[in-house]
Design an enzyme around this catalytic site. Structure first.
Site, PDB file in Angstrom:
ATOM      1  N   GLY A 199       0.830  -1.198   0.000  1.00 10.86           N
ATOM      2  CA  GLY A 199       0.000   0.000   0.000  1.00 10.86           C
ATOM      3  C   GLY A 199       0.861   1.243   0.000  1.00 10.86           C
ATOM      4  O   GLY A 199       2.064   1.175   0.286  1.00 10.86           O
TER       5      GLY A 199
ATOM      6  N   CYS B  16       5.345  -6.125   1.361  1.00 13.90           N
ATOM      7  CA  CYS B  16       5.676  -4.705   1.342  1.00 13.90           C
ATOM      8  C   CYS B  16       5.080  -3.994   2.568  1.00 13.90           C
ATOM      9  O   CYS B  16       5.527  -4.217   3.694  1.00 13.90           O
ATOM     10  CB  CYS B  16       5.214  -4.079   0.032  1.00 13.90           C
ATOM     11  SG  CYS B  16       5.993  -2.473  -0.300  1.00 13.90           S
ATOM     12  N   TYR B  17       4.071  -3.160   2.405  1.00 11.30           N
ATOM     13  CA  TYR B  17       3.418  -2.508   3.544  1.00 11.30           C
ATOM     14  C   TYR B  17       2.910  -3.555   4.531  1.00 11.30           C
ATOM     15  O   TYR B  17       2.954  -3.352   5.750  1.00 11.30           O
ATOM     16  CB  TYR B  17       2.257  -1.642   3.053  1.00 11.30           C
ATOM     17  CG  TYR B  17       1.449  -0.980   4.151  1.00 11.30           C
ATOM     18  CD1 TYR B  17       1.880   0.216   4.725  1.00 11.30           C
ATOM     19  CD2 TYR B  17       0.262  -1.550   4.611  1.00 11.30           C
ATOM     20  CE1 TYR B  17       1.132   0.823   5.742  1.00 11.30           C
ATOM     21  CE2 TYR B  17      -0.475  -0.957   5.618  1.00 11.30           C
ATOM     22  CZ  TYR B  17      -0.041   0.234   6.187  1.00 11.30           C
ATOM     23  OH  TYR B  17      -0.764   0.832   7.184  1.00 11.30           O
TER      24      TYR B  17
ATOM     25  N   HIS C  45       7.630  -7.352  -4.063  1.00  6.87           N
ATOM     26  CA  HIS C  45       6.360  -7.806  -4.643  1.00  6.87           C
ATOM     27  C   HIS C  45       6.573  -9.083  -5.472  1.00  6.87           C
ATOM     28  O   HIS C  45       6.981  -9.023  -6.634  1.00  6.87           O
ATOM     29  CB  HIS C  45       5.767  -6.715  -5.533  1.00  6.87           C
ATOM     30  CG  HIS C  45       5.251  -5.536  -4.769  1.00  6.87           C
ATOM     31  ND1 HIS C  45       3.973  -5.491  -4.251  1.00  6.87           N
ATOM     32  CD2 HIS C  45       5.843  -4.371  -4.413  1.00  6.87           C
ATOM     33  CE1 HIS C  45       3.792  -4.344  -3.612  1.00  6.87           C
ATOM     34  NE2 HIS C  45       4.913  -3.647  -3.695  1.00  6.87           N
TER      35      HIS C  45
ATOM     36  N   GLU D  77       4.305 -10.897  -6.708  1.00  5.17           N
ATOM     37  CA  GLU D  77       3.199 -11.079  -7.649  1.00  5.17           C
ATOM     38  C   GLU D  77       3.439 -10.450  -9.014  1.00  5.17           C
ATOM     39  O   GLU D  77       2.721 -10.761  -9.975  1.00  5.17           O
ATOM     40  CB  GLU D  77       1.896 -10.519  -7.054  1.00  5.17           C
ATOM     41  CG  GLU D  77       1.838  -9.006  -6.922  1.00  5.17           C
ATOM     42  CD  GLU D  77       2.435  -8.459  -5.642  1.00  5.17           C
ATOM     43  OE1 GLU D  77       2.108  -7.318  -5.267  1.00  5.17           O
ATOM     44  OE2 GLU D  77       3.249  -9.170  -5.015  1.00  5.17           O
TER      45      GLU D  77
ATOM     46  N   ASP E 104     -19.983 -11.029 -20.623  1.00  3.59           N
ATOM     47  CA  ASP E 104     -20.339 -11.231 -19.221  1.00  3.59           C
ATOM     48  C   ASP E 104     -21.814 -11.562 -19.034  1.00  3.59           C
ATOM     49  O   ASP E 104     -22.163 -12.557 -18.394  1.00  3.59           O
ATOM     50  CB  ASP E 104     -19.978  -9.986 -18.397  1.00  3.59           C
ATOM     51  CG  ASP E 104     -18.550  -9.534 -18.631  1.00  3.59           C
ATOM     52  OD1 ASP E 104     -17.718 -10.390 -18.977  1.00  3.59           O
ATOM     53  OD2 ASP E 104     -18.280  -8.336 -18.496  1.00  3.59           O
TER      54      ASP E 104
ATOM     55  N   LYS F  55     -12.376 -11.560 -16.041  1.00  6.50           N
ATOM     56  CA  LYS F  55     -12.855 -11.753 -17.410  1.00  6.50           C
ATOM     57  C   LYS F  55     -12.377 -13.065 -18.032  1.00  6.50           C
ATOM     58  O   LYS F  55     -13.157 -13.794 -18.653  1.00  6.50           O
ATOM     59  CB  LYS F  55     -12.421 -10.575 -18.278  1.00  6.50           C
ATOM     60  CG  LYS F  55     -12.782 -10.704 -19.756  1.00  6.50           C
ATOM     61  CD  LYS F  55     -14.270 -10.498 -20.013  1.00  6.50           C
ATOM     62  CE  LYS F  55     -14.607  -9.031 -19.963  1.00  6.50           C
ATOM     63  NZ  LYS F  55     -16.006  -8.779 -20.401  1.00  6.50           N
TER      64      LYS F  55
END
Length: 535
Positions: free
Chosen positions: A60, A91-92, A181, A183, A240, A390
């Protein structure tokens, strides 16, 4: 699908505002593990009700020292330790763990942003799959503060080349932390780290599939609707709503009544093309409602994007209520539910960032599926795709035998061309011009074999005129913009880099074919800082 249905294997992410938080969700789901993201400031009950096996604290933009810094709720530490829940701070999230558990975080002497090499200082089977001391890897950092003193029982597992703490752990209490990070793709070994942590350390299993999602959602739909109630589905012609309708139809059959609304904000020949697909390929019971005048009269003079979205959402509900009344006369049973194709990114983008102090009125934009609906609507919502991205919806569509060409259609916003005509959509012939330009652009993309390589492409009508020369005469005509992006889930996107010849051909074709346009520009901004749509 409700999160509780898969809670025994749930990886819960507490979002503290990082631009990468949704990527954690995506990466974990790609491992066939269900993950869910909720606000980092959610109540303890919201967390305990989901009964997660693993909790990840996201990064964050905040400093843990700030008086309004977001944090997990009181009782969180006691809860995870009593239930044996594994916690990973990123991280945060790492700094928050350190601070709350008795350690110390300070402003770093050297900030670390971007690629950074880290070195393993301790053989840890918890984070780095038994890496040897001295092993190195490249990671992506993004922090100004750093942990300078760890809580009792924690150890430093790795440091950056600048000497900052890069990874910590306390296996006995099941607390782990990464300052970088894992990810993002800029951390090449990040996915291996997450995979090892979840499967080998936490004991999570990889049994989550779209077939499971389909079966569970059919069960939920049947339980919600019952055996007698009828349901309306709002079909937009997009992927969708079509997948949502097909799923509900599979669950309750002919008690589903689909309605396609021509609101005057559709693309070129969209009504004819979509209705043909519904009838010939999908065999869905669809009623087409012509509401062009109803929508455009309410939008006349409206220029604020958020106001346009709210008006459109309200008019849709008015039409669905009227449709429900008509159905009651025909069937003797008034529908009580409305199906919408709301996706997880819609929900995320319609919520304020943690620690911002904002409410829904200050969001990025209200999705008509989420924030654009009136509070007094009579129909109860069914949103079977609200926890899916999606690409996951497309995978589900394949299982439901929705034609692949239809599943590959680019996303189209619920408010339609209203958010692609900047300003008053009823002014002049803006909508007609935009339809023609958009058709030329999209058909050119298809002819060039690029359509499936692009996440979304469209044209935008700008509220400005420019001077030009056409036929040896001075013109003062409209400007249109072309937008094409690549993305995995619509949460982040990069602009598509067309070859110059392609752009040259398209621009010439537009200016030569569409009366009233003398200038074509291309949007080359990514998301962030821009959103994909202009409004």
């Amino acid at each position: 699908m409700e999160a509780q249905a898969v809670k025994s294997n749930l990886v819960l992410i507490l979002d503290f505002g990082s631009q990468y938080t949704h990527l954690i969700t995506r990466r974990i789901r790609s491992l066939s593990v269900f993950s869910l993201c909720i606000s980092g400031t959610s109540s303890l009950k919201s967390i305990t009700d989901l009964n997660p096996s693993v909790i990840i604290l996201s990064g964050g933009p905040h400093s843990v020292h700030a008086p309004d810094a977001p944090s997990f709720p009181d009782g969180f530490v006691e809860y995870v330790e009593s239930k044996g829940v594994f916690v990973l701070g990123i991280c945060y999230g790492l700094q928050l763990l350190v601070e709350k558990l008795g350690g110390e975080v300070k402003v770093g002497e050297k900030q670390e942003y971007g690629r950074m090499e880290i070195e393993v200082l301790k053989e840890s089977c918890g984070l780095f799959e038994c890496r040897k001391i001295g092993d190195k890897q490249m990671v992506w950092m993004s922090h100004g503060d750093e942990a300078v003193r760890l809580p009792e029982g924690f150890e430093v597992v790795a440091r950056s080349q600048q000497g900052s703490v890069a990874a910590v752990e306390n296996p006995g209490r099941r607390f782990y932390g990464l300052q970088y990070h894992p990810e993002v793709t800029h951390s090449p070994e990040g996915m291996a780290t997450l995979r090892h942590f979840l499967f080998d350390v936490c004991g999570v299993s990889d049994g989550w599939t779209m077939t499971d999602v389909m079966q569970e959602e059919i069960k939920v739909i049947n339980e919600t609707v019952g055996t007698e109630e009828h349901v309306i589905c709002a079909l937009s012609g997009g992927v969708d709503s079509t997948v949502a309708a097909t799923l509900v139809h599979k669950a309750i059959g002919d008690r589903l009544h689909c309605v396609f609304v021509d609101n005057g904000l559709l693309r070129f020949k969209e009504r004819e093309r979509v209705m043909e697909t519904f009838e010939k390929d999908l065999h869905l019971p669809v009623t087409c409602v012509d509401a062009v005048e109803q929508f455009l009269s309410k939008l006349k003079g409206v220029v604020d994007p958020e106001a346009k979205r709210k008006i459109i959402g309200k008019e849709f509900i008015c039409i669905f209520d009227a449709f429900a009344t008509d159905l009651e006369k025909k069937t003797g049973k008034k529908p009580a539910f409305l199906v919408q194709g709301t996706l997880y990114p819609d929900v995320i983008e319609s919520c304020p960032p943690p620690g911002s102090g904002r409410t829904h009125s200050h969001t990025i934009k209200s999705h008509h599926n989420v924030g654009g609906l009136p509070k007094d609507m009579k129909l109860k919502l069914i949103e079977p795709l609200k926890l899916l991205f999606k690409d996951e919806v497309r995978e589900l569509g394949k299982i439901l035998n929705v034609p692949v060409p239809f599943l590959k259609r680019h996303p189209f916003p619920g408010p339609g061309l209203a958010v692609r005509v900047l300003g008053d959509v009823t002014e002049g012939n803006a909508l007609d011009i935009l339809r023609q330009v958009d058709e030329i652009f999209i058909q050119s993309i298809k002819d060039a074999g690029l359509y499936d390589s692009i996440w979304q492409a469209f044209a935008v009508f700008l509220p400005i005129r420019s001077v030009g020369v056409q036929g040896d005469q001075r013109t003062h005509s409209h400007v249109v913009a072309l937008r094409a992006v690549t993305s995995q889930d619509g949460m982040t996107a990069d602009w598509y880099n067309f070859e110059h010849k392609f752009l040259d051909d398209v621009a010439r074709k537009i200016c030569n074919s569409v009366r009233g346009v003398n200038r074509v520009v291309q949007d080359i901004t990514s998301k962030p800082p821009s959103t994909i749509e202009w409004e």
